[in-house]
Design an enzyme around this catalytic site. Structure first.
Site, PDB file in Angstrom:
ATOM      1  N   CYS A   1      45.210  42.026  29.809  1.00 44.86           N
ATOM      2  CA  CYS A   1      45.739  43.391  29.807  1.00 44.86           C
ATOM      3  C   CYS A   1      45.517  44.151  31.107  1.00 44.86           C
ATOM      4  O   CYS A   1      46.055  45.245  31.290  1.00 44.86           O
ATOM      5  CB  CYS A   1      45.165  44.173  28.631  1.00 44.86           C
ATOM      6  SG  CYS A   1      43.365  44.257  28.593  1.00 44.86           S
ATOM      7  N   HIS A   2      44.750  43.598  32.042  1.00 38.23           N
ATOM      8  CA  HIS A   2      44.414  44.337  33.278  1.00 38.23           C
ATOM      9  C   HIS A   2      44.548  43.406  34.472  1.00 38.23           C
ATOM     10  O   HIS A   2      43.549  42.790  34.870  1.00 38.23           O
ATOM     11  CB  HIS A   2      42.995  44.874  33.178  1.00 38.23           C
ATOM     12  CG  HIS A   2      42.604  45.811  34.271  1.00 38.23           C
ATOM     13  ND1 HIS A   2      41.944  45.412  35.410  1.00 38.23           N
ATOM     14  CD2 HIS A   2      42.768  47.140  34.403  1.00 38.23           C
ATOM     15  CE1 HIS A   2      41.691  46.464  36.181  1.00 38.23           C
ATOM     16  NE2 HIS A   2      42.181  47.512  35.601  1.00 38.23           N
ATOM     17  N   PHE A   3      45.559  43.228  35.048  1.00 41.63           N
ATOM     18  CA  PHE A   3      46.903  43.755  34.884  1.00 41.63           C
ATOM     19  C   PHE A   3      47.821  42.584  34.569  1.00 41.63           C
ATOM     20  O   PHE A   3      47.621  41.519  35.139  1.00 41.63           O
ATOM     21  CB  PHE A   3      47.381  44.420  36.179  1.00 41.63           C
ATOM     22  CG  PHE A   3      46.564  45.613  36.584  1.00 41.63           C
ATOM     23  CD1 PHE A   3      46.827  46.862  36.032  1.00 41.63           C
ATOM     24  CD2 PHE A   3      45.526  45.495  37.490  1.00 41.63           C
ATOM     25  CE1 PHE A   3      46.099  47.971  36.413  1.00 41.63           C
ATOM     26  CE2 PHE A   3      44.789  46.608  37.868  1.00 41.63           C
ATOM     27  CZ  PHE A   3      45.066  47.848  37.327  1.00 41.63           C
TER      28      PHE A   3
END
Length: 169
Positions: A70-72
């Site tokens: 999720c990052h990134f």
């Protein structure tokens, strides 16, 4: 200084997260996935650069760790705030290891420098916490420490004046 050992494996850290290590209502680590270390290799109340205590811990980086997805998306990087949280976790753990009572909470940090990144190809983070003050009075229980995080031996985060307190409320 402490009735506890000077190193801890993952199962010990999970016991701490469940409130079984220092006792209910006292310093407690978060459970996975927010637990940001796999083992503590050394801890003291009188060691380190200032003779006020220290902690050294390690975190194995897994390429499929939850934060990379999720990052990134398409450019996976561990959020720097997770490394900072790991340093705070270890600062609070040291206060509980000393036998001091209360639940830990972060009060702040004076300075943060991020000079590198944790990508999925990294193998291990090593945390170093070096206490500059450890205070226990009738009204206040607090640790102040400097810290650094190394990724595969390269310094990537440095902090000054982290503050963690214990409170019985």
């Amino acid at each position: 200084m402490s009735e506890y050992p000077t190193s801890f494996d993952r199962e010990d850290l999970l016991r701490c997260a469940r409130g079984e290590l220092f006792g209910e209502g006292n310093a407690q680590l978060p459970e996975p996935p927010m637990l940001m270390m796999d083992r503590i290799t050394d801890i003291s109340g009188d060691g380190g650069e200032h003779g006020k205590g220290h902690v050294v811990a390690e975190f194995d980086i897994k390429p499929d760790a939850w934060f990379f997805e999720c990052h990134f998306p398409g450019n996976p990087i561990m959020p720097g705030c997770l490394g900072l949280d790991g340093l705070w976790q270890l600062t609070g753990f040291n206060l509980g290891w000393r036998g001091w009572q209360g639940r830990g909470y972060a009060l702040g940090v004076g300075e943060v420098k991020l000079t590198g990144m944790v990508r999925p190809d990294r193998k291990m983070l090593t945390y170093y916490v070096d206490f500059t003050k450890a205070i226990q009075t009738r009204r206040l229980t607090m640790g102040v420490a400097d810290g650094r995080v190394e990724a595969d031996g390269e310094v990537i985060y440095m902090v000054k004046d982290m503050k963690v307190a214990l409170s019985e409320s």
